[in-house]
Scaffold this motif. Structure first.
Motif, PDB file in Angstrom:
ATOM      1  N   UNK A 165     -39.534  -6.573  -1.731  1.00  0.00           N
ATOM      2  CA  UNK A 165     -40.196  -6.509  -0.417  1.00  0.00           C
ATOM      3  C   UNK A 165     -40.651  -7.893   0.037  1.00  0.00           C
ATOM      4  N   UNK A 166     -41.101  -8.738  -0.903  1.00  0.00           N
ATOM      5  CA  UNK A 166     -41.611 -10.061  -0.501  1.00  0.00           C
ATOM      6  C   UNK A 166     -40.497 -11.016  -0.060  1.00  0.00           C
ATOM      7  N   UNK A 167     -39.249 -10.568  -0.170  1.00  0.00           N
ATOM      8  CA  UNK A 167     -38.112 -11.400   0.263  1.00  0.00           C
ATOM      9  C   UNK A 167     -37.515 -10.923   1.593  1.00  0.00           C
ATOM     10  N   UNK A 168     -38.103  -9.867   2.170  1.00  0.00           N
ATOM     11  CA  UNK A 168     -37.517  -9.271   3.387  1.00  0.00           C
ATOM     12  C   UNK A 168     -37.525 -10.228   4.578  1.00  0.00           C
ATOM     13  N   UNK A 169     -38.585 -11.031   4.713  1.00  0.00           N
ATOM     14  CA  UNK A 169     -38.644 -11.970   5.843  1.00  0.00           C
ATOM     15  C   UNK A 169     -37.577 -13.059   5.703  1.00  0.00           C
ATOM     16  N   UNK A 170     -37.332 -13.467   4.466  1.00  0.00           N
ATOM     17  CA  UNK A 170     -36.285 -14.458   4.217  1.00  0.00           C
ATOM     18  C   UNK A 170     -34.914 -13.901   4.620  1.00  0.00           C
ATOM     19  N   UNK A 171     -34.699 -12.622   4.306  1.00  0.00           N
ATOM     20  CA  UNK A 171     -33.451 -11.956   4.680  1.00  0.00           C
ATOM     21  C   UNK A 171     -33.353 -11.820   6.204  1.00  0.00           C
ATOM     22  N   UNK A 172     -34.490 -11.517   6.836  1.00  0.00           N
ATOM     23  CA  UNK A 172     -34.518 -11.398   8.298  1.00  0.00           C
ATOM     24  C   UNK A 172     -34.125 -12.723   8.951  1.00  0.00           C
ATOM     25  N   UNK A 173     -34.627 -13.822   8.411  1.00  0.00           N
ATOM     26  CA  UNK A 173     -34.288 -15.151   8.955  1.00  0.00           C
ATOM     27  C   UNK A 173     -32.801 -15.460   8.765  1.00  0.00           C
ATOM     28  N   UNK A 175     -30.410 -13.170   8.607  1.00  0.00           N
ATOM     29  CA  UNK A 175     -29.692 -12.320   9.567  1.00  0.00           C
ATOM     30  C   UNK A 175     -29.738 -12.909  10.975  1.00  0.00           C
ATOM     31  N   UNK A 176     -30.893 -13.459  11.334  1.00  0.00           N
ATOM     32  CA  UNK A 176     -31.037 -14.070  12.661  1.00  0.00           C
ATOM     33  C   UNK A 176     -30.060 -15.241  12.811  1.00  0.00           C
ATOM     34  N   UNK A 177     -29.956 -16.072  11.774  1.00  0.00           N
ATOM     35  CA  UNK A 177     -29.041 -17.221  11.817  1.00  0.00           C
ATOM     36  C   UNK A 177     -27.589 -16.781  11.941  1.00  0.00           C
ATOM     37  N   UNK A 178     -27.292 -15.593  11.408  1.00  0.00           N
ATOM     38  CA  UNK A 178     -25.917 -15.081  11.473  1.00  0.00           C
ATOM     39  C   UNK A 178     -25.649 -14.311  12.778  1.00  0.00           C
ATOM     40  N   UNK A 179     -26.667 -14.265  13.655  1.00  0.00           N
ATOM     41  CA  UNK A 179     -26.487 -13.603  14.951  1.00  0.00           C
ATOM     42  C   UNK A 179     -26.771 -12.116  14.951  1.00  0.00           C
ATOM     43  N   UNK A 180     -27.462 -11.629  13.899  1.00  0.00           N
ATOM     44  CA  UNK A 180     -27.788 -10.196  13.808  1.00  0.00           C
ATOM     45  C   UNK A 180     -29.287  -9.991  14.044  1.00  0.00           C
ATOM     46  N   UNK A 181     -29.751 -10.350  15.246  1.00  0.00           N
ATOM     47  CA  UNK A 181     -31.192 -10.321  15.557  1.00  0.00           C
ATOM     48  C   UNK A 181     -31.783  -8.917  15.474  1.00  0.00           C
ATOM     49  N   UNK A 182     -31.014  -7.918  15.887  1.00  0.00           N
ATOM     50  CA  UNK A 182     -31.526  -6.540  15.873  1.00  0.00           C
ATOM     51  C   UNK A 182     -31.759  -6.053  14.439  1.00  0.00           C
ATOM     52  N   UNK A 183     -30.811  -6.357  13.560  1.00  0.00           N
ATOM     53  CA  UNK A 183     -30.977  -6.005  12.143  1.00  0.00           C
ATOM     54  C   UNK A 183     -32.175  -6.743  11.560  1.00  0.00           C
ATOM     55  N   UNK A 184     -32.325  -8.019  11.939  1.00  0.00           N
ATOM     56  CA  UNK A 184     -33.440  -8.835  11.452  1.00  0.00           C
ATOM     57  C   UNK A 184     -34.773  -8.242  11.880  1.00  0.00           C
ATOM     58  N   UNK A 189     -41.106  -8.173   8.130  1.00  0.00           N
ATOM     59  CA  UNK A 189     -42.446  -7.610   7.913  1.00  0.00           C
ATOM     60  C   UNK A 189     -43.533  -8.509   8.497  1.00  0.00           C
ATOM     61  N   UNK A 190     -43.217  -9.782   8.709  1.00  0.00           N
ATOM     62  CA  UNK A 190     -44.188 -10.730   9.256  1.00  0.00           C
ATOM     63  C   UNK A 190     -44.346 -10.502  10.771  1.00  0.00           C
ATOM     64  N   UNK A 194     -41.511 -10.912  13.688  1.00  0.00           N
ATOM     65  CA  UNK A 194     -41.090  -9.725  14.445  1.00  0.00           C
ATOM     66  C   UNK A 194     -41.207  -9.977  15.960  1.00  0.00           C
ATOM     67  N   UNK A 195     -42.306 -10.615  16.350  1.00  0.00           N
ATOM     68  CA  UNK A 195     -42.544 -10.920  17.770  1.00  0.00           C
ATOM     69  C   UNK A 195     -41.471 -11.874  18.297  1.00  0.00           C
ATOM     70  N   UNK A 196     -41.193 -12.904  17.478  1.00  0.00           N
ATOM     71  CA  UNK A 196     -40.175 -13.893  17.844  1.00  0.00           C
ATOM     72  C   UNK A 196     -38.802 -13.251  18.021  1.00  0.00           C
ATOM     73  N   UNK A 197     -38.460 -12.336  17.105  1.00  0.00           N
ATOM     74  CA  UNK A 197     -37.182 -11.659  17.159  1.00  0.00           C
ATOM     75  C   UNK A 197     -37.112 -10.681  18.340  1.00  0.00           C
TER      76      UNK A 197
END
Length: 200
Positions: A165-173, A175-184, A189-190, A194-197
């Motif tokens: 769970x503590x790695x979820x934000x890293x995974x979200x970032x 995903x965002x870099x890969x162009x998958x903002x919705x998945x991110x 969890x941060x 979440x607001x930025x995305x």
């Protein structure tokens, strides 16, 4: 120049005009890293191109390798874990998946990666006096990132519950870099992230 040969009949696969310091093949034989003075190149070996190609020219088969990434980083020592390239440079332990470089640790002095233990989720490094140090590297994160980069979203979905769970934000970032903002957005969890995305 760097020459690649077929071990079975010693025929030339490809000649590449480059002066490497080291060459690192992945265990699968699908990927190779050519490390030079100030950067490294990640290539994919296209074995199917050899089967369909006509007779090679003097430099071998033109489609034998596909250049995936050029990373402007020097490699001191390295190894592969699956499709993940792990390396040290002057003072950092990094890994590279799909052109994305992630720093695992800042090092004190010269360290060399010597192996990965999946049961412990740890990468072991040694210095010149063979003093061992280990660093946490969760294979589920690498497997998830690899699946995303290969557009295998079904496999990624199956791997996701194993990611701490503590790695979820890293995974979200990632995903965002890969162009998958919705998945991110769905896994971040941060609140700030979440607001930025959500604004994208």
């Amino acid at each position: 120049a760097l020459y690649f040969y077929d071990w079975n009949d010693c025929s030339i696969i490809r000649k590449i005009e480059i002066t490497p310091k080291a060459v690192y093949w992945s265990d699968s034989g699908e990927f190779v890293v050519i490390a030079c003075d100030s950067s490294f190149f990640m290539l994919k070996f296209c074995s199917e191109a050899l089967e369909t190609a006509e007779e090679p020219d003097e430099d071998g088969y033109e489609g034998a390798f596909e250049v995936l990434h050029e990373i402007p980083e020097r490699v001191r020592s390295a190894l592969w874990v699956g499709d993940c390239f792990i390396y040290t440079n002057a003072n950092r332990l990094n890994y590279c998946v799909g052109g994305e470089v992630v720093t695992l640790a800042h090092l004190e002095g010269s360290m060399y990666p010597i192996g990965y233990v999946p049961k412990q989720s740890r990468i072991y490094c040694a210095d010149k006096s063979v003093n061992l140090v280990s660093y946490s590297l969760d294979l589920s994160i690498i497997n998830y990132q690899t699946a995303i980069l290969r557009d295998d979203f079904e496999a990624a979905e199956q791997i996701f519950p194993k990611i701490p769970v503590d790695q979820r934000n890293r995974i979200a970032q990632f995903l965002e870099k890969q162009g998958h903002s919705e998945m991110a957005l769905n896994i971040a969890t941060d609140p700030d992230l979440k607001f930025e995305l959500a604004l994208q």
